[in-house]
Design a protein around this motif. Structure first.
Motif, PDB file in Angstrom:
ATOM      1  N   UNK A  30       6.714  61.050  86.705  1.00 57.94           N
ATOM      2  CA  UNK A  30       6.134  60.968  88.042  1.00 57.94           C
ATOM      3  C   UNK A  30       6.247  59.582  88.660  1.00 57.94           C
ATOM      4  N   UNK A  31       6.178  58.535  87.836  1.00 55.97           N
ATOM      5  CA  UNK A  31       6.112  57.179  88.361  1.00 55.97           C
ATOM      6  C   UNK A  31       7.276  56.318  87.873  1.00 55.97           C
ATOM      7  N   UNK A  32       7.507  55.224  88.584  1.00 51.34           N
ATOM      8  CA  UNK A  32       8.522  54.245  88.225  1.00 51.34           C
ATOM      9  C   UNK A  32       8.268  53.710  86.812  1.00 51.34           C
ATOM     10  N   UNK A  33       9.343  53.569  86.040  1.00 48.06           N
ATOM     11  CA  UNK A  33       9.236  53.004  84.700  1.00 48.06           C
ATOM     12  C   UNK A  33      10.213  51.837  84.579  1.00 48.06           C
ATOM     13  N   UNK A  34       9.712  50.704  84.166  1.00 50.19           N
ATOM     14  CA  UNK A  34      10.504  49.475  84.090  1.00 50.19           C
ATOM     15  C   UNK A  34      11.166  49.352  82.716  1.00 50.19           C
ATOM     16  N   UNK A  35      12.259  50.107  82.520  1.00 51.93           N
ATOM     17  CA  UNK A  35      12.943  50.092  81.235  1.00 51.93           C
ATOM     18  C   UNK A  35      13.761  48.809  81.066  1.00 51.93           C
ATOM     19  N   UNK A  36      13.820  48.327  79.833  1.00 51.41           N
ATOM     20  CA  UNK A  36      14.667  47.186  79.518  1.00 51.41           C
ATOM     21  C   UNK A  36      15.429  47.470  78.231  1.00 51.41           C
ATOM     22  N   UNK A  37      16.648  46.957  78.180  1.00 46.18           N
ATOM     23  CA  UNK A  37      17.478  47.115  76.981  1.00 46.18           C
ATOM     24  C   UNK A  37      17.977  45.735  76.582  1.00 46.18           C
ATOM     25  N   UNK A  38      17.591  45.281  75.389  1.00 42.09           N
ATOM     26  CA  UNK A  38      17.929  43.948  74.887  1.00 42.09           C
ATOM     27  C   UNK A  38      17.513  42.864  75.886  1.00 42.09           C
ATOM     28  N   UNK A  39      16.332  43.060  76.453  1.00 42.88           N
ATOM     29  CA  UNK A  39      15.778  42.076  77.357  1.00 42.88           C
ATOM     30  C   UNK A  39      16.284  42.141  78.776  1.00 42.88           C
ATOM     31  N   UNK A  91      17.269  44.382  82.387  1.00 44.52           N
ATOM     32  CA  UNK A  91      16.870  45.557  83.162  1.00 44.52           C
ATOM     33  C   UNK A  91      17.812  46.721  82.877  1.00 44.52           C
ATOM     34  N   UNK A  92      17.261  47.901  82.573  1.00 43.61           N
ATOM     35  CA  UNK A  92      18.081  49.079  82.269  1.00 43.61           C
ATOM     36  C   UNK A  92      17.947  50.103  83.387  1.00 43.61           C
ATOM     37  N   UNK A  93      19.064  50.757  83.700  1.00 46.09           N
ATOM     38  CA  UNK A  93      19.072  51.752  84.775  1.00 46.09           C
ATOM     39  C   UNK A  93      19.549  53.097  84.236  1.00 46.09           C
ATOM     40  N   UNK A  94      19.079  53.438  83.054  1.00 43.64           N
ATOM     41  CA  UNK A  94      19.548  54.656  82.407  1.00 43.64           C
ATOM     42  C   UNK A  94      19.038  55.919  83.080  1.00 43.64           C
ATOM     43  N   UNK A  95      17.933  55.805  83.830  1.00 46.58           N
ATOM     44  CA  UNK A  95      17.364  56.954  84.529  1.00 46.58           C
ATOM     45  C   UNK A  95      17.144  56.600  85.997  1.00 46.58           C
ATOM     46  N   UNK A  96      17.065  57.615  86.836  1.00 43.33           N
ATOM     47  CA  UNK A  96      16.822  57.355  88.252  1.00 43.33           C
ATOM     48  C   UNK A  96      15.500  56.632  88.466  1.00 43.33           C
ATOM     49  N   UNK A  97      14.488  57.023  87.701  1.00 45.45           N
ATOM     50  CA  UNK A  97      13.159  56.463  87.922  1.00 45.45           C
ATOM     51  C   UNK A  97      12.985  55.059  87.332  1.00 45.45           C
ATOM     52  N   UNK A  98      14.079  54.459  86.844  1.00 48.19           N
ATOM     53  CA  UNK A  98      14.029  53.065  86.392  1.00 48.19           C
ATOM     54  C   UNK A  98      14.663  52.120  87.404  1.00 48.19           C
TER      55      UNK A  98
END
Length: 313
Positions: free
Chosen positions: A132-141, A143-150
């Motif tokens: 439902x909400x924005x999720x601030x994903x990170x990969x190896x420190x 910013x990751x954009x693996x999903x639309x909601x990231x």
């Protein structure tokens, strides 16, 4: 050219043959041999069942029906071949006349967009893969954009919505090469999915719904096909078809939808598609189209567009 404002009407295979000749080559007078056959192919179409799944259903039915002669096709391939001969776009869709051109009526065959979304959200495990909400994903420190909601666009759009509401990402896509069993020369398929669903789950066939088939206009000759007026009419037909399909989503107060038996308040924004907009050149067409519209209203606005585009890195 006529653009129709007629009300949509229910449509089924029973009244198909009488009027579909107006929008495609004449179809052979073929019908489903029985209702069970027709119902099976409706399931195959509406739920995008693979040949493997369809064959499993046929085997299950034949094993447990205790009928001396099966009313179903021998296999999925035979059923699809029959549908191709009948040139049926989809068995339980509605239709809406988009325009008349060269004395031919062109129809949009569709499923109501809210019904398609509700069908996806009603899948048993979707709530486990729905965000439902924005999720601030990170990969190896990083910013990751693996999903639309990231993505940052999701975060910024979410912040602009009314308090208590949620963003519903609508994904529309089309692949004309998938219509070989459903009349490839006459209609253009549009599918819908939801970006709130994780990519891994969204890529499964049941998380997609057939939204409709857009009509493909036929020119009377090569000269008309190459003309600017015909190309403009083709684009106008596309825009009017998409507007009709998506209008129910853009209510001023948003839409209420159930996820896991809970009701949520959603707003569906317009989201860019990088591959088609940039890599495949659609963005260039959109700029020209927008400039032409602005030129009719106020030519100075075109200069503003040029200035802003020049500042993009």
């Amino acid at each position: 050219m006529e653009l129709s404002n007629s009300e949509p009407e229910n449509y089924s295979f029973n009244n198909y043959a009488s009027d579909y000749n107006n929008i495609c080559e004449e179809a052979e007078p073929i019908e489903f041999p029985n209702n069970a056959y027709a119902d099976l192919m409706a399931l195959v179409t509406n739920y995008n069942l693979s040949n493997e799944a369809t064959n499993a259903v046929i085997r299950f039915f034949n094993e447990h029906s205790n009928l001396p002669l099966s009313p179903l096709p021998k296999n999925a391939k035979k059923g699809r071949e029959l549908m191709e001969k009948m040139k049926i776009p989809t068995l339980t869709s509605k239709k809406h006349k988009i325009l008349t051109h060269n004395n031919i009526d062109y129809y949009l065959f569709y499923h109501p967009v809210l019904n398609c979304i509700k069908n996806i959200l009603s899948i048993s495990d979707i709530s486990q893969n729905f965000t439902l909400r924005f999720e601030n994903f990170k990969y190896k420190g990083e910013k990751a954009y693996s999903e639309q909601y990231t993505g940052n666009w999701w975060k910024n759009t979410e912040a602009s919505l009314p308090h208590g509401s949620n963003l519903l990402s609508i994904i529309l896509y089309s692949d004309a090469t998938t219509t070989d069993t459903l009349g490839k020369s006459s209609l253009h398929p549009i599918y819908i999915s939801i970006g709130n669903i994780s990519t891994k789950r969204r890529n499964k066939s049941d998380a997609k719904q057939l939204l409709g088939y857009l009509p493909i206009l036929k020119a009377k000759d090569k000269s008309e096909k190459k003309s600017k007026d015909f190309k403009k009419l083709v684009r106008l037909t596309f825009h009017n078809s998409m507007k009709f399909l998506l209008d129910p989503l853009f209510a001023e107060k948003g839409i209420d939808l159930e996820v896991d038996n809970k009701t949520f308040w959603f707003f569906p924004p317009t989201v860019p598609d990088r591959m088609h907009h940039l890599d495949l050149g659609l963005f260039h067409y959109q700029i020209e189209f927008t400039q032409a519209l602005l030129q009719k209203q106020d030519s100075s606005l075109v200069n503003k567009i040029d200035n802003r585009l020049s500042k993009i890195p």
